[in-house]
Design a protein around this motif. Sequence first.
Motif, PDB file in Angstrom:
ATOM      1  N   MET A  69       0.989  -1.142  -0.031  1.00  0.00           N
ATOM      2  CA  MET A  69      -0.094  -0.003   0.066  1.00  0.00           C
ATOM      3  C   MET A  69       0.870   1.180  -0.021  1.00  0.00           C
ATOM      4  SD  MET A  69      -2.998   1.417  -0.172  1.00  0.00           S
ATOM      5  CE  MET A  69      -4.181  -0.046   0.081  1.00  0.00           C
ATOM      6  N   LYS A  70       1.834   1.254   0.595  1.00  0.00           N
ATOM      7  CA  LYS A  70       3.155   2.320   0.519  1.00  0.00           C
ATOM      8  C   LYS A  70       3.505   2.643  -0.727  1.00  0.00           C
ATOM      9  CE  LYS A  70       4.485   1.989   5.524  1.00  0.00           C
ATOM     10  NZ  LYS A  70       5.698   1.889   6.426  1.00  0.00           N
ATOM     11  N   GLU A  71       3.772   1.547  -1.514  1.00  0.00           N
ATOM     12  CA  GLU A  71       4.358   1.619  -2.863  1.00  0.00           C
ATOM     13  C   GLU A  71       2.953   2.093  -3.585  1.00  0.00           C
ATOM     14  OE1 GLU A  71       7.010   0.834  -4.527  1.00  0.00           O
ATOM     15  OE2 GLU A  71       7.867   0.900  -2.571  1.00  0.00           O
ATOM     16  N   VAL A  72       1.643   1.650  -3.375  1.00  0.00           N
ATOM     17  CA  VAL A  72       0.771   2.369  -4.285  1.00  0.00           C
ATOM     18  C   VAL A  72       0.817   3.948  -3.727  1.00  0.00           C
ATOM     19  CG1 VAL A  72      -1.860   2.580  -4.418  1.00  0.00           C
ATOM     20  CG2 VAL A  72      -0.759   0.391  -4.277  1.00  0.00           C
ATOM     21  N   THR A  73       0.853   4.392  -2.662  1.00  0.00           N
ATOM     22  CA  THR A  73       0.741   5.604  -2.493  1.00  0.00           C
ATOM     23  C   THR A  73       1.881   6.525  -2.894  1.00  0.00           C
ATOM     24  OG1 THR A  73       1.630   5.295  -0.179  1.00  0.00           O
ATOM     25  CG2 THR A  73      -0.833   5.434  -0.409  1.00  0.00           C
ATOM     26  N   LYS A  74       2.894   5.896  -3.085  1.00  0.00           N
ATOM     27  CA  LYS A  74       4.178   6.486  -3.607  1.00  0.00           C
ATOM     28  C   LYS A  74       3.863   6.881  -5.151  1.00  0.00           C
ATOM     29  CE  LYS A  74       9.048   5.570  -4.250  1.00  0.00           C
ATOM     30  NZ  LYS A  74      10.276   4.701  -4.113  1.00  0.00           N
ATOM     31  N   HIS A  75       3.315   5.825  -5.819  1.00  0.00           N
ATOM     32  CA  HIS A  75       3.383   5.780  -7.222  1.00  0.00           C
ATOM     33  C   HIS A  75       2.137   7.113  -7.683  1.00  0.00           C
ATOM     34  CE1 HIS A  75       6.061   3.012  -8.822  1.00  0.00           C
ATOM     35  NE2 HIS A  75       5.572   2.185  -7.743  1.00  0.00           N
ATOM     36  N   LEU A  76       1.187   7.109  -6.483  1.00  0.00           N
ATOM     37  CA  LEU A  76       0.085   8.059  -6.790  1.00  0.00           C
ATOM     38  C   LEU A  76       0.636   9.526  -6.345  1.00  0.00           C
ATOM     39  CD1 LEU A  76      -2.931   5.833  -5.594  1.00  0.00           C
ATOM     40  CD2 LEU A  76      -2.456   6.460  -7.849  1.00  0.00           C
ATOM     41  N   GLN A  77       1.814   9.302  -5.837  1.00  0.00           N
ATOM     42  CA  GLN A  77       2.253  10.783  -5.422  1.00  0.00           C
ATOM     43  C   GLN A  77       1.670  11.350  -4.219  1.00  0.00           C
ATOM     44  OE1 GLN A  77       2.604  13.206  -8.893  1.00  0.00           O
ATOM     45  NE2 GLN A  77       4.492  12.175  -9.548  1.00  0.00           N
ATOM     46  N   LEU A  78       0.954  10.337  -3.365  1.00  0.00           N
ATOM     47  CA  LEU A  78       0.533  10.801  -2.312  1.00  0.00           C
ATOM     48  C   LEU A  78       1.263  10.313  -0.880  1.00  0.00           C
ATOM     49  CD1 LEU A  78      -3.020   9.128  -3.015  1.00  0.00           C
ATOM     50  CD2 LEU A  78      -2.408  11.674  -3.107  1.00  0.00           C
ATOM     51  N   SER A  79       0.838  10.850   0.326  1.00  0.00           N
ATOM     52  CA  SER A  79       1.615  10.713   1.699  1.00  0.00           C
ATOM     53  C   SER A  79       1.086   9.357   2.082  1.00  0.00           C
ATOM     54  CB  SER A  79       1.395  11.753   2.392  1.00  0.00           C
ATOM     55  OG  SER A  79      -0.174  11.761   2.695  1.00  0.00           O
ATOM     56  N   ASP A  80       2.177   8.794   2.763  1.00  0.00           N
ATOM     57  CA  ASP A  80       1.961   7.222   3.305  1.00  0.00           C
ATOM     58  C   ASP A  80       0.471   7.318   4.164  1.00  0.00           C
ATOM     59  OD1 ASP A  80       4.214   6.563   2.274  1.00  0.00           O
ATOM     60  OD2 ASP A  80       5.402   6.362   4.031  1.00  0.00           O
ATOM     61  N   ALA A 114      -2.299   8.884   3.466  1.00  0.00           N
ATOM     62  CA  ALA A 114      -3.191   9.523   2.826  1.00  0.00           C
ATOM     63  C   ALA A 114      -4.560   8.782   3.027  1.00  0.00           C
ATOM     64  CB  ALA A 114      -2.947   9.433   1.387  1.00  0.00           C
ATOM     65  N   SER A 115      -5.874   9.276   3.032  1.00  0.00           N
ATOM     66  CA  SER A 115      -7.066   8.647   3.461  1.00  0.00           C
ATOM     67  C   SER A 115      -7.427   7.794   1.939  1.00  0.00           C
ATOM     68  CB  SER A 115      -7.985   9.605   3.646  1.00  0.00           C
ATOM     69  OG  SER A 115      -8.057  10.538   2.485  1.00  0.00           O
ATOM     70  N   GLY A 116      -8.403   7.112   2.615  1.00  0.00           N
ATOM     71  CA  GLY A 116      -8.888   6.103   1.349  1.00  0.00           C
ATOM     72  C   GLY A 116      -9.590   6.856   0.354  1.00  0.00           C
ATOM     73  N   GLU A 117     -10.373   7.879   0.846  1.00  0.00           N
ATOM     74  CA  GLU A 117     -10.970   8.899  -0.104  1.00  0.00           C
ATOM     75  C   GLU A 117      -9.867   9.703  -1.021  1.00  0.00           C
ATOM     76  OE1 GLU A 117     -13.846  12.765  -0.179  1.00  0.00           O
ATOM     77  OE2 GLU A 117     -13.229  11.996   1.756  1.00  0.00           O
ATOM     78  N   ALA A 118      -8.529   9.852  -0.641  1.00  0.00           N
ATOM     79  CA  ALA A 118      -7.591  10.503  -1.446  1.00  0.00           C
ATOM     80  C   ALA A 118      -7.037   9.700  -2.499  1.00  0.00           C
ATOM     81  CB  ALA A 118      -6.632  11.032  -0.570  1.00  0.00           C
ATOM     82  N   ILE A 119      -6.812   8.189  -1.876  1.00  0.00           N
ATOM     83  CA  ILE A 119      -6.290   7.231  -2.814  1.00  0.00           C
ATOM     84  C   ILE A 119      -7.341   6.993  -3.924  1.00  0.00           C
ATOM     85  CG2 ILE A 119      -5.628   4.814  -3.027  1.00  0.00           C
ATOM     86  CD1 ILE A 119      -4.560   5.022  -0.148  1.00  0.00           C
ATOM     87  N   VAL A 120      -8.613   6.661  -3.613  1.00  0.00           N
ATOM     88  CA  VAL A 120      -9.567   6.462  -4.612  1.00  0.00           C
ATOM     89  C   VAL A 120      -9.806   7.699  -5.332  1.00  0.00           C
ATOM     90  CG1 VAL A 120     -12.187   6.133  -4.873  1.00  0.00           C
ATOM     91  CG2 VAL A 120     -10.861   4.865  -3.042  1.00  0.00           C
ATOM     92  N   GLY A 121      -9.886   8.878  -5.177  1.00  0.00           N
ATOM     93  CA  GLY A 121      -9.740   9.902  -5.971  1.00  0.00           C
ATOM     94  C   GLY A 121      -8.561   9.971  -6.916  1.00  0.00           C
ATOM     95  N   ALA A 122      -7.416   9.790  -6.466  1.00  0.00           N
ATOM     96  CA  ALA A 122      -6.341   9.621  -7.337  1.00  0.00           C
ATOM     97  C   ALA A 122      -6.486   8.553  -8.514  1.00  0.00           C
ATOM     98  CB  ALA A 122      -4.865   9.447  -6.418  1.00  0.00           C
ATOM     99  N   GLY A 127      -8.808   9.496 -10.867  1.00  0.00           N
ATOM    100  CA  GLY A 127      -8.085  10.548 -11.915  1.00  0.00           C
ATOM    101  C   GLY A 127      -7.281   9.787 -13.035  1.00  0.00           C
ATOM    102  N   ILE A 128      -6.565   8.940 -12.645  1.00  0.00           N
ATOM    103  CA  ILE A 128      -5.896   8.061 -13.613  1.00  0.00           C
ATOM    104  C   ILE A 128      -6.781   7.432 -14.511  1.00  0.00           C
ATOM    105  CG2 ILE A 128      -4.112   5.873 -13.859  1.00  0.00           C
ATOM    106  CD1 ILE A 128      -3.042   7.001 -10.804  1.00  0.00           C
TER     107      ILE A 128
END
Length: 320
Positions: free
Chosen positions: A165-176, A178-186, A189-190
Amino acid sequence: MSKKKTFTINDEAQKNSYGFYVQTSGIGTQRFLKNPICLADHSNKTKDVLGVWTELKETGVILSGIPNFDTKDPEGLEVVRKVEGGVIKGCSMGIRFNPKDLKMINGKLMLTKCELTEVSIVAVPSNANAVVLYDNSGEVLSDEAIQELCLSAQKSQKPFRTENMKEVTKHLQLSDDASGEAIVGAIKGIEVKLSDALKERDSYKTKFEGLEKEKTTKLQADFDAELALAKKDGRLDAKGETALLELAENKLENALTFLLALPKRKTIKDNLEDEEATLAAFDKMTWEELDKNEMLADLKLNHTEYYNERFKREFGKEPS
């Protein structure tokens, strides 16, 4: 006596009235099986013992059992009568647990481990209505205490996060964190960008295929026209045409290139005109110039009549 009925003691997929689920595989039954008491409404009184539970079985997320009734108490007999008559169909389990085993798993509040102490016949099934929780001393917990434990478990436990999951947030250019909402939003967007890119790719693909079709059509037309011309002017006979058509089936462009490279045959008229032009150029040169430029031998070999005429004109006699 009617056929014994099987009761669902726990269904892991069903949420109870306190808002959490009980993991079936985490229910300890070792102590319970030594004294598998069947009570009426969780009442721990001798008169409310209806019998014992038999054939306790875990099937997937379901824990089930069959009550074996043994009572002469009038109230107990009335409960048994309603069970056997199909009026009462539910049971509820009493369990002991440690608050640390109440965890958030995949967005669900799950009791992952507990100990079964008793199972009661109740008017409403346990998962849909209530489950009785005992603390380690055997005291029944109040509704308020249970709700407080559930709320505390929901607040204190962070979402499960792996290194992946940390790798996911890294590739999404989000902080470690990051909320689930932010991850889903990113990710959404992709997905939008990817969808646009695929549409653009399909558009270019359509245009490219159109150009390729247009190119092939023109190439075929050019080949057909040049083939007809080559057959007409004698550059290509029937045997050559067959071989060329076989080449065109696989390499149309190569076949056209070969056709265009075939030297065109000159007509008699063209040959005469070329002859006249060549002799006219010789006429402009003196005998000495022809000799100096080593052209006499070629004239004698390829233009014999002209050579004889020039010789006679130069020397006043026929060449020997």
